[in-house]
Design a protein around this motif. Structure first.
Motif, PDB file in Angstrom:
ATOM      1  N   ASP A 126       0.674  -1.644   5.839  1.00  0.00           N
ATOM      2  CA  ASP A 126       1.854  -1.250   5.066  1.00  0.00           C
ATOM      3  C   ASP A 126       1.974   0.261   4.956  1.00  0.00           C
ATOM      4  O   ASP A 126       3.080   0.790   4.842  1.00  0.00           O
ATOM      5  CB  ASP A 126       1.798  -1.893   3.680  1.00  0.00           C
ATOM      6  N   ASP A 147       5.401  -0.602  -0.262  1.00  0.00           N
ATOM      7  CA  ASP A 147       4.312  -0.466   0.705  1.00  0.00           C
ATOM      8  C   ASP A 147       3.084   0.175   0.056  1.00  0.00           C
ATOM      9  O   ASP A 147       1.952  -0.149   0.385  1.00  0.00           O
ATOM     10  CB  ASP A 147       4.758   0.354   1.924  1.00  0.00           C
ATOM     11  N   ARG A 184      -4.298  -5.315   5.261  1.00  0.00           N
ATOM     12  CA  ARG A 184      -3.865  -6.620   5.765  1.00  0.00           C
ATOM     13  C   ARG A 184      -5.018  -7.372   6.429  1.00  0.00           C
ATOM     14  O   ARG A 184      -4.959  -8.581   6.580  1.00  0.00           O
ATOM     15  CB  ARG A 184      -2.745  -6.437   6.795  1.00  0.00           C
ATOM     16  N   ASP A 241       3.011  -6.624   1.353  1.00  0.00           N
ATOM     17  CA  ASP A 241       4.201  -6.848   0.532  1.00  0.00           C
ATOM     18  C   ASP A 241       5.219  -7.631   1.358  1.00  0.00           C
ATOM     19  O   ASP A 241       5.188  -7.610   2.589  1.00  0.00           O
ATOM     20  CB  ASP A 241       4.790  -5.537  -0.006  1.00  0.00           C
ATOM     21  N   SER A 255       8.519  -7.919   2.665  1.00  0.00           N
ATOM     22  CA  SER A 255       9.824  -7.343   2.969  1.00  0.00           C
ATOM     23  C   SER A 255      10.606  -8.233   3.927  1.00  0.00           C
ATOM     24  O   SER A 255      11.812  -8.311   3.850  1.00  0.00           O
ATOM     25  CB  SER A 255       9.683  -5.931   3.525  1.00  0.00           C
TER      26      SER A 255
HETATM   27 MG    MG Z   1       5.130  -3.525   3.908  1.00  0.00          MG
END
Ligand code: MG
Ligand code: ADP
Length: 341
Positions: free
Chosen positions: A32, A76, A147, A220, A222
Motif C-alpha cells: 500500500d 494506504d 501485505r 486497505d 480500495s
Molecule cells: Mg491500498
C-alpha cells in the motif's frame, strides 16, 4: 495488459535497474505504501491520483474531490500502520477557475490539517482535471503491517462494512433522483450518509497504528473485498478462505439492493477504505477489546489456508453450509481494474 500486469511487467520487474542502494528500500513496489530507511527512521511514501470522470463524476464539487483525495491517500497509510506528516499535490486542470480553486484548496488544507499533515509542495499544470497527492510520513514501530505477512492458520478480519462505497457512488450517480436499483425510498439522512461514504470515507489511521504488533498482514479495500483479498493472498503466498455468512451487511444495503446486488457491492464494490487484516488466533481477545475501545466493528470473516498449487484459487468464498461459491467474471467480478478491456 491490465493495471497490475502493467505495473509488474514494466515497473516492478525493472525497479532494481533504477537503484544502486536497494538495501535502503525496506518495502518497494507492491504494497500500500513504500518504506525506506533514512538513518534510524523509516520514511513511508504513498501516492494516489483521482481523474475526473474516472474516479469521480464530472459534476463532483471541489470540496468533495478534496476530501476524497485526502482520504484515499491516507487509507494506504492506515493499511501500513504508518503516521502521515507531509504531502505534495500535483494538480492538472483545464483552466484557472478561481472559485473552484478557492473551495478545493480550502477543503484540502483543512482535511490535511485534521490529520496533522502539512502540504509542502506540488506541481500545477494545464490539462484534464486530475489530482494527485503524495503523502510522506513514518513508521514508528519495528513490526511493519505489510501485505505479505499473513500466516497459515491466521484469522481474517475486516473493519466495519464494505459495500458502502459502491452504494455511495450509485447514489452520487443518480443525482437528486433515486439510485437505479433502489427498492425503498431513502430518507434525506440516508441519502447524505451514502454520498459521504463516497466523498468522505474515513481512513482507518488509528486502527492501523493500533494493529501494529497484533496483526500479521493488512491491506486497505480500495478495489473491492475479493480483489484486495487476492492481493493479500498473492503477496503472502497463501489462500484466503472467507465465510460469506460472517461478512457483515450494513442495513442500508438491503434497502437499496436486492440480494445479488447487495453481495456484489459487499464483495466487489470497492471504494470502501476499510482494513482487511489477518492475525493469529490468540489475538482474538485483543481485537475484540480493541473493537470495543475504538467503537469500530471488527468482524472475523475467515481464515488463512495453505496455498493449493493444483487449484490455484487464492480466495475461496464459502456459503453457510461450507460449500464454495463460484467467483468468476459472471458471478462476482473481483474488483475494479484500470485498462481491463
Ligand atoms: Mg491500498
Ligand atoms: P493501492 O490501491 O494500495 O494504492 P495500487 O493497486 O494502486 O495500490 O498499486 C499496487 C502497487 O504498485 C503499489 O505498491 C504501487 O505503489 C505500485 N505502483 C502502481 N503504479 C506504479 C507505477 N507506475 N510505477 C511504480 N509502481 C507503481
Amino acid at each position: 495488459v491490465n493495471e497490475f500486469e502493467l505495473i509488474n511487467n514494466y515497473f516492478k520487474s525493472n525497479a532494481s535497474l533504477a537503484s544502486s542502494s536497494a538495501s535502503d528500500v525496506l518495502l518497494g513496489i507492491g504494497d500500500d505504501a513504500a518504506i525506506v530507511r533514512l538513518g534510524e527512521r523509516r520514511l513511508v511514501v504513498a501516492t494516489d491520483t483521482l481523474n475526473s470522470a474516472v474516479h469521480f463524476p464530472v459534476e463532483a464539487k471541489p470540496e468533495q474531490i478534496a476530501t476524497r483525495v485526502v482520504a484515499v491517500n491516507l487509507s494506504d497509510f492506515a493499511a501500513m500502520g504508518a503516521i502521515p506528516h507531509w504531502a505534495t499535490l500535483s494538480l492538472s486542470m483545464p483552466n484557472t477557475d478561481e472559485q473552484w480553486l478557492a473551495a478545493f484548496s480550502h477543503t484540502l488544507l483543512k482535511s490535511l490539517l485534521a490529520y496533522d499533515v502539512q502540504l509542502i509542495g506540488g506541481d500545477t499544470t494545464q490539462g484534464p482535471l486530475s489530482i494527485s497527492l503524495t503523502v510522506m510520513g513514518e513508521s514508528k514501530k519495528d513490526n511493519l503491517l505489510v501485505r505479505s505477512g499473513a500466516c497459515v492458520g491466521d484469522d481474517i478480519w475486516l473493519s466495519a462494512y464494505t459495500g458502502l462505497g459502491k452504494a455511495g457512488l450509485d447514489k452520487v450517480l443518480s443525482g437528486n433522483g433515486l439510485p437505479k436499483n433502489k427498492l425503498k425510498k431513502l430518507t434525506e439522512q440516508e441519502a447524505s450518509f451514502l454520498v459521504d461514504q463516497f466523498y468522505q470515507p474515513v481512513p482507518r489511521l488509528q486502527l492501523g497504528q493500533r494493529l501494529l504488533g497484533i496483526a500479521n498482514a493488512a491491506i486497505d479495500i480500495s478495489d473491492g473485498l475479493l480483489a484486495e483479498a487476492e492481493h493479500l493472498a498473492t503477496q503472502s503466498q497463501c489462500v484466503l478462505t472467507l465465510n460469506q455468512p460472517s461478512i457483515p451487511v450494513h442495513p442500508i444495503l438491503s434497502t437499496l439492493y436486492n440480494q445479488d446486488q447487495q453481495w456484489q457491492a459487499i464483495l466487489c464494490g470497492g471504494d470502501d477504505y476499510e482494513l482487511l487484516f489477518t492475525a493469529s488466533v490468540d489475538q482474538r481477545k485483543a481485537l475484540n477489546d480493541l473493537s470495543k475501545e475504538m467503537c469500530i466493528p471488527l468482524a472475523r470473516i475467515g481464515q488463512v489456508d495453505k496455498a493449493d498449487n493444483q487449484q490455484g484459487d487464492k480466495v475461496i468464498l464459502l456459503d453457510q453450509l461450507g460449500r464454495s461459491i463460484e467467483i468468476n467474471e459472471k458471478s462476482y467480478q473481483k474488483g475494479y481494474l484500470h485498462f481491463n478491456a
